[in-house]
Write an enzyme that holds these catalytic residues in place. Structure first.
Site, PDB file in Angstrom:
ATOM      1  N   GLY A  12       0.819  -1.218   0.000  1.00  0.00           N
ATOM      2  CA  GLY A  12       0.000   0.000   0.000  1.00  0.00           C
ATOM      3  C   GLY A  12       0.846   1.258   0.000  1.00  0.00           C
ATOM      4  NE  ARG A  38      -4.674   3.928  -5.615  1.00  0.00           N
ATOM      5  CZ  ARG A  38      -4.906   4.879  -4.704  1.00  0.00           C
ATOM      6  NH1 ARG A  38      -5.588   5.942  -5.029  1.00  0.00           N
ATOM      7  NH2 ARG A  38      -4.447   4.738  -3.469  1.00  0.00           N
ATOM      8  CE1 TYR A 156      -9.524   0.204   9.249  1.00  0.00           C
ATOM      9  CE2 TYR A 156      -9.961   1.619  11.144  1.00  0.00           C
ATOM     10  CZ  TYR A 156      -9.103   1.175  10.151  1.00  0.00           C
ATOM     11  OH  TYR A 156      -7.830   1.694  10.060  1.00  0.00           O
ATOM     12  CD  GLU A 192      -5.161   8.695  -2.019  1.00  0.00           C
ATOM     13  OE1 GLU A 192      -5.633   7.595  -2.366  1.00  0.00           O
ATOM     14  OE2 GLU A 192      -4.299   9.295  -2.676  1.00  0.00           O
TER      15      GLU A 192
HETATM   16  P1  NDP Z   1      -4.662   5.400   2.174  1.00  0.00           P
HETATM   17  O1  NDP Z   1      -6.017   5.104   1.645  1.00  0.00           O
HETATM   18  O2  NDP Z   1      -4.002   6.672   1.777  1.00  0.00           O
HETATM   19  O3  NDP Z   1      -3.660   4.230   1.829  1.00  0.00           O
HETATM   20  C1  NDP Z   1      -4.043   2.872   1.856  1.00  0.00           C
HETATM   21  C2  NDP Z   1      -3.124   2.108   0.911  1.00  0.00           C
HETATM   22  O4  NDP Z   1      -3.468   0.730   0.959  1.00  0.00           O
HETATM   23  C3  NDP Z   1      -3.279   2.580  -0.508  1.00  0.00           C
HETATM   24  O5  NDP Z   1      -2.011   2.851  -1.061  1.00  0.00           O
HETATM   25  C4  NDP Z   1      -3.942   1.419  -1.221  1.00  0.00           C
HETATM   26  O6  NDP Z   1      -3.399   1.297  -2.532  1.00  0.00           O
HETATM   27  C5  NDP Z   1      -3.537   0.225  -0.357  1.00  0.00           C
HETATM   28  N1  NDP Z   1      -4.533  -0.824  -0.435  1.00  0.00           N
HETATM   29  C6  NDP Z   1      -5.828  -0.772  -0.008  1.00  0.00           C
HETATM   30  N2  NDP Z   1      -6.465  -1.914  -0.317  1.00  0.00           N
HETATM   31  C7  NDP Z   1      -5.552  -2.692  -0.950  1.00  0.00           C
HETATM   32  C8  NDP Z   1      -5.603  -3.975  -1.528  1.00  0.00           C
HETATM   33  N3  NDP Z   1      -6.728  -4.712  -1.511  1.00  0.00           N
HETATM   34  N4  NDP Z   1      -4.488  -4.484  -2.098  1.00  0.00           N
HETATM   35  C9  NDP Z   1      -3.354  -3.751  -2.118  1.00  0.00           C
HETATM   36  N5  NDP Z   1      -3.231  -2.537  -1.600  1.00  0.00           N
HETATM   37  C10 NDP Z   1      -4.328  -2.007  -1.025  1.00  0.00           C
HETATM   38  O7  NDP Z   1      -4.795   5.331   3.765  1.00  0.00           O
HETATM   39  P2  NDP Z   1      -3.686   5.312   4.916  1.00  0.00           P
HETATM   40  O8  NDP Z   1      -2.369   5.619   4.390  1.00  0.00           O
HETATM   41  O9  NDP Z   1      -4.228   6.140   5.998  1.00  0.00           O
HETATM   42  O10 NDP Z   1      -3.789   3.796   5.368  1.00  0.00           O
HETATM   43  C11 NDP Z   1      -2.658   2.963   5.528  1.00  0.00           C
HETATM   44  C12 NDP Z   1      -2.898   2.023   6.692  1.00  0.00           C
HETATM   45  O11 NDP Z   1      -2.982   2.795   7.889  1.00  0.00           O
HETATM   46  C13 NDP Z   1      -4.199   1.224   6.623  1.00  0.00           C
HETATM   47  O12 NDP Z   1      -3.942  -0.087   7.067  1.00  0.00           O
HETATM   48  C14 NDP Z   1      -5.109   1.961   7.593  1.00  0.00           C
HETATM   49  O13 NDP Z   1      -6.089   1.109   8.127  1.00  0.00           O
HETATM   50  C15 NDP Z   1      -4.101   2.391   8.631  1.00  0.00           C
HETATM   51  N6  NDP Z   1      -4.499   3.483   9.496  1.00  0.00           N
HETATM   52  C16 NDP Z   1      -4.885   4.700   8.976  1.00  0.00           C
HETATM   53  C17 NDP Z   1      -5.216   5.721   9.807  1.00  0.00           C
HETATM   54  C18 NDP Z   1      -5.714   7.036   9.324  1.00  0.00           C
HETATM   55  O14 NDP Z   1      -6.349   7.780  10.108  1.00  0.00           O
HETATM   56  N7  NDP Z   1      -5.455   7.408   8.081  1.00  0.00           N
HETATM   57  C19 NDP Z   1      -5.119   5.580  11.266  1.00  0.00           C
HETATM   58  C20 NDP Z   1      -4.748   4.261  11.691  1.00  0.00           C
HETATM   59  C21 NDP Z   1      -4.419   3.282  10.840  1.00  0.00           C
HETATM   60  P3  NDP Z   1      -4.288   0.943  -3.822  1.00  0.00           P
HETATM   61  O15 NDP Z   1      -5.626   1.595  -3.633  1.00  0.00           O
HETATM   62  O16 NDP Z   1      -3.488   1.497  -4.944  1.00  0.00           O
HETATM   63  O17 NDP Z   1      -4.329  -0.546  -3.822  1.00  0.00           O
HETATM   64  C1  8X3 Z   2      -8.014   4.984  11.527  1.00  0.00           C
HETATM   65  C2  8X3 Z   2      -8.209   5.656  12.841  1.00  0.00           C
HETATM   66  O1  8X3 Z   2      -9.910   6.415  14.541  1.00  0.00           O
HETATM   67  O2  8X3 Z   2     -10.275   7.006  12.210  1.00  0.00           O
HETATM   68  O3  8X3 Z   2      -7.594   3.667  11.698  1.00  0.00           O
HETATM   69  O4  8X3 Z   2     -10.614   4.743  12.905  1.00  0.00           O
HETATM   70  S1  8X3 Z   2      -9.829   5.944  13.131  1.00  0.00           S
END
Ligand code: NDP
Ligand code: 8X3
Length: 257
Positions: A12, A38, A156, A192
């Site tokens: 990701g 992507r 989630y 995102e």
């Molecule tokens: P984004 O949506 O910016 O990034 C998520 C990434 O995961 C994208 O690059 C996407 O790439 C990839 N991804 C999603 N589904 C798939 C799939 N099926 N196969 C391969 N790649 C996948 O969000 P974040 O950067 O915030 O998220 C990253 C991680 O952090 C996640 O695990 C999220 O749960 C976790 N997180 C996020 C928080 C927040 O508040 N933003 C807080 C806590 C945890 P593509 O679509 O190109 O496949």
């Molecule tokens: C993302 C953090 O609090 O928006 O994992 O669910 S929260």
């Protein structure tokens, strides 16, 4: 390729936290395997990082839910790319924010299949390639949602509670090599993430981050960097990182204007 240059694989990496971790490790001269669905995003990142840091970057376009694609990506790694010392399981998503009795089972499947099973498939494929000399390290990206449950986020949260449990179990099972395993649990990070959660609704997504100072992706990348750079006898099991204005999951102190 220089065989002594460490290799990190980040899932990701095309946006958000994964992109920031890729940039942090590129600055430290790791060669990178970056994955996601992507391809254009990943190719652009690979081009930028290899030019800026004189590193090698390999792109694997894959959906972590597709076990055959994950296995093929790893099986097709050429010699020189098979000694993966760092794996960051970052790919994940939240989709929807509904009470359990109104939730969409397709969205539940996507979250469970990506956040839990995808992490398992990637780990199972990569661990056999990791050096067993004490230099290997796995970092899983969990969430505060894997520590506390909030309204309308049950599935989630369940997926991230699973990431927490898997991190603990992996640490026990891999200590024999040893491979260090850590998990980072961030609160709200502006990426995102909310755009995905709300089906591309930019207005709704941007409201999530209004009136307080959210985390940015590099805050999480710096935590990962800290964990990776402890001496070999030190493992940071987990780090929970919150915006100061978010004292708990689902609670945000917003300034009113
Ligand atoms: P984004 O949506 O910016 O990034 C998520 C990434 O995961 C994208 O690059 C996407 O790439 C990839 N991804 C999603 N589904 C798939 C799939 N099926 N196969 C391969 N790649 C996948 O969000 P974040 O950067 O915030 O998220 C990253 C991680 O952090 C996640 O695990 C999220 O749960 C976790 N997180 C996020 C928080 C927040 O508040 N933003 C807080 C806590 C945890 P593509 O679509 O190109 O496949
Ligand atoms: C993302 C953090 O609090 O928006 O994992 O669910 S929260």
């Amino acid at each position: 390729m220089n065989n002594s240059t460490p290799i990190a694989m980040i899932t990701g990496a095309g946006s958000g936290i994964g992109d920031a971790i890729a940039r942090a490790l590129a600055r430290a001269s790791y060669n990178l395997i970056i994955t996601g669905r992507r391809g254009e995003r990943l190719e652009a990142l690979a081009e930028a990082l290899s030019a800026e840091h004189q590193i090698q970057v390999r792109v694997c376009v894959l959906d972590v839910r597709n076990r055959a694609a994950v296995n093929a990506c790893v099986a097709e790694l050429p010699d020189g790319w098979r000694n993966i010392s760092v794996l960051v399981n970052n790919a994940g998503l939240a989709w929807g924010l509904e009470p359990i009795d109104e939730g969409d089972p397709d969205k539940w499947d996507a979250m469970m299949d990506t956040n839990v099973k995808g992490l398992l498939y990637v780990s199972r494929a990569v661990i056999p390639l990791m050096p067993k000399d004490g230099s290997a390290h796995i970092i899983n990206i969990g969430s505060i949602a894997g520590k506390e449950v909030y309204a309308n986020g049950a599935v989630y949260c369940a997926s991230k509670f699973a990431v927490d449990a898997l991190s603990k179990g992996m640490r026990i099972d891999l200590a024999k090599y040893p491979i260090r395993v850590g998990c980072v649990h961030p609160g709200a990070v502006e990426t995102e993430f909310s755009l995905v959660r709300f089906d591309g609704d930019e207005t709704r997504a941007s409201k999530v981050y209004e009136g307080f100072e959210n985390l940015v992706a590099m805050d999480v990348a710096e935590a990962v960097w800290f964990m990776l750079n402890r001496p070999p006898h030190v493992n940071i099991n987990e780090l929970t990182i919150m915006p100061t204005a978010q004292p708990a999951a689902g609670i945000i102190h917003r300034k009113t204007v």
